[in-house]
Design a protein around this motif. Structure first.
Motif, mmCIF file in Angstrom:
data_model
loop_
_atom_site.group_PDB
_atom_site.id
_atom_site.type_symbol
_atom_site.label_atom_id
_atom_site.label_comp_id
_atom_site.label_asym_id
_atom_site.label_seq_id
_atom_site.Cartn_x
_atom_site.Cartn_y
_atom_site.Cartn_z
ATOM 1 N N HIS A 157 6.835 0.300 -5.249
ATOM 2 C CA HIS A 157 5.561 0.235 -4.520
ATOM 3 C C HIS A 157 5.552 -0.844 -3.441
ATOM 4 C CE1 HIS A 157 3.425 3.239 -6.972
ATOM 5 N NE2 HIS A 157 4.338 2.873 -7.866
ATOM 6 N N CYS A 172 0.881 7.902 -2.746
ATOM 7 C CA CYS A 172 0.520 6.968 -3.817
ATOM 8 C C CYS A 172 -0.993 6.776 -3.821
ATOM 9 C CB CYS A 172 1.216 5.629 -3.594
ATOM 10 S SG CYS A 172 0.716 4.386 -4.795
ATOM 11 N N HIS A 175 -1.674 2.773 -2.910
ATOM 12 C CA HIS A 175 -1.336 2.139 -1.633
ATOM 13 C C HIS A 175 -1.202 3.191 -0.544
ATOM 14 C CE1 HIS A 175 0.864 0.070 -5.011
ATOM 15 N NE2 HIS A 175 -0.095 -0.769 -4.707
ATOM 16 N N CYS A 178 3.299 2.699 0.825
ATOM 17 C CA CYS A 178 4.332 2.090 -0.019
ATOM 18 C C CYS A 178 5.526 3.040 -0.057
ATOM 19 C CB CYS A 178 3.794 1.770 -1.413
ATOM 20 S SG CYS A 178 3.582 3.185 -2.489
#
Ligand code: ADP
Ligand code: ZN
Length: 295
Positions: A157, A172, A175, A178
């Motif tokens: 990540h 994700c 985020h 990432c």
């Protein structure tokens, strides 16, 4: 003491791989068990090991995990998004069922340990292992020890810079930009409308993919100074990625690091060497070490 056999349990979100081996890390038998509910899945795994009469078990699991031996929830799979598996006491259940010493670590640390103990990275003390699959996982060995720290590295990540022309919003849910969000197997599939394995001919796909992976390589090299970086997982079956990743990593470093390893980048950023058995072999090593610590 190990009299005869050791067990390996590679716990994955879609399947469990259970194996029995000897103390030299040779696989004697191996089965796959689909991952359903914890009770049903683990019962099948433990029945397999009970029948094989193992002296110790190594478990390498999907996470996040609690690896702090002093914690009340040591040996648990903790806050996983996998339905039904949150706070599963993996080590406790195995220990109760099998009554043998148990070694425990993340799936990626397991694969790393397999490569360092039985694979091409034998003899290295500082190695990083990436898996690019449904998610992106990273295992780290530093100074000969698997890094746990506060919990364990979650470098899948790490934040990456989006390419100027890449309008993808990321895969994700935590985020926006990432590595896992931009470069996992599902990110490729969502962005290009087809699974990675069907996109071999599309050089634009691998150009973009390598742009993100090379950023991770640079961050890793600068942060951890590894002697080698190993890239595994389904996405890395796309072998054309390797030259692209190496080329972009060198370009991003731009001459800043001048070691013999970086100048021989073909043997620095490499595929896994154990034909998919690196995780199982790492579990054998975890099992062997658990006996050493238990005695
Ligand atoms: P998991 O991460 O679920 O344990 P894998 O490591 O096999 O399993 O990763 C699965 C992902 O890898 C899927 O998103 C799949 O589309 C992708 N993948 C599998 N084979 C290839 C390939 N040859 N090229 C590119 N992507 C692939
Ligand atoms: Zn993320």
């Amino acid at each position: 003491m190990i009299k005869k056999y050791i067990g390996a349990l590679e716990a994955g979100g879609t399947k469990m791989v259970c194996a029995v081996g000897d103390i030299n890390g040779n696989i004697i038998d191996k089965v796959r068990i689909p991952t359903t509910t914890p009770d049903e899945t683990l019962r099948c795994c433990f029945d397999y090991f009970l029948e094989k009469n193992i002296d110790a078990l190594g478990i390498a699991s999907f996470g996040p995990l609690d690896l702090n031996i002093n914690s009340d929830t040591y040996g648990y799979i903790t806050t996983t998004p996998k339905p039904g598996w949150q706070f599963t006491d993996l080590v406790g259940m195995a220990s109760k069922a099998l009554d043998v010493p148990i070694g425990f670590d993340t799936d990626v640390n397991g694969s790393l340990l397999g490569e360092v103990t039985f694979g091409d990275a034998r003899g290295f003390s500082d190695v990083v292992y990436y898996t690019f699959g449904t998610g992106v996982g990273v295992g780290v060995m530093s100074g000969g020890r698997l890094v746990h720290g506060m919990m364990h590295p979650e470098a899948g990540h790490m934040l990456v810079l989006p390419r100027d022309d890449d309008r993808y919003h990321g895969h994700c849910s935590f985020h926006r930009f990432c590595l896992e969000g931009m470069a996992s197997g599902p990110a490729i599939e969502e962005r290009f409308g087809e699974k990675g394995e069907l996109l071999s001919e599309r050089m634009d796909v691998w150009e973009l993919e390598s742009f993100y992976i090379a950023q991770a390589m640079v961050n890793t090299i600068l942060m951890l100074s590894p002697q080698r970086i190993i890239l595994g997982g389904g996405v890395m079956e796309q072998r054309s990625l390797f030259p692209l990743i190496r080329e972009k990593t060198s370009a991003f470093l731009n001459g800043y690091i001048n070691t013999k390893e970086i100048s021989d980048i073909d043997s620095y950023i490499v595929p896994a060497s154990l034909n998919g058995d690196q995780g199982i072999k790492g579990c054998f090593k975890l099992a062997l070490d658990s006996v050493k610590y238990a005695e």
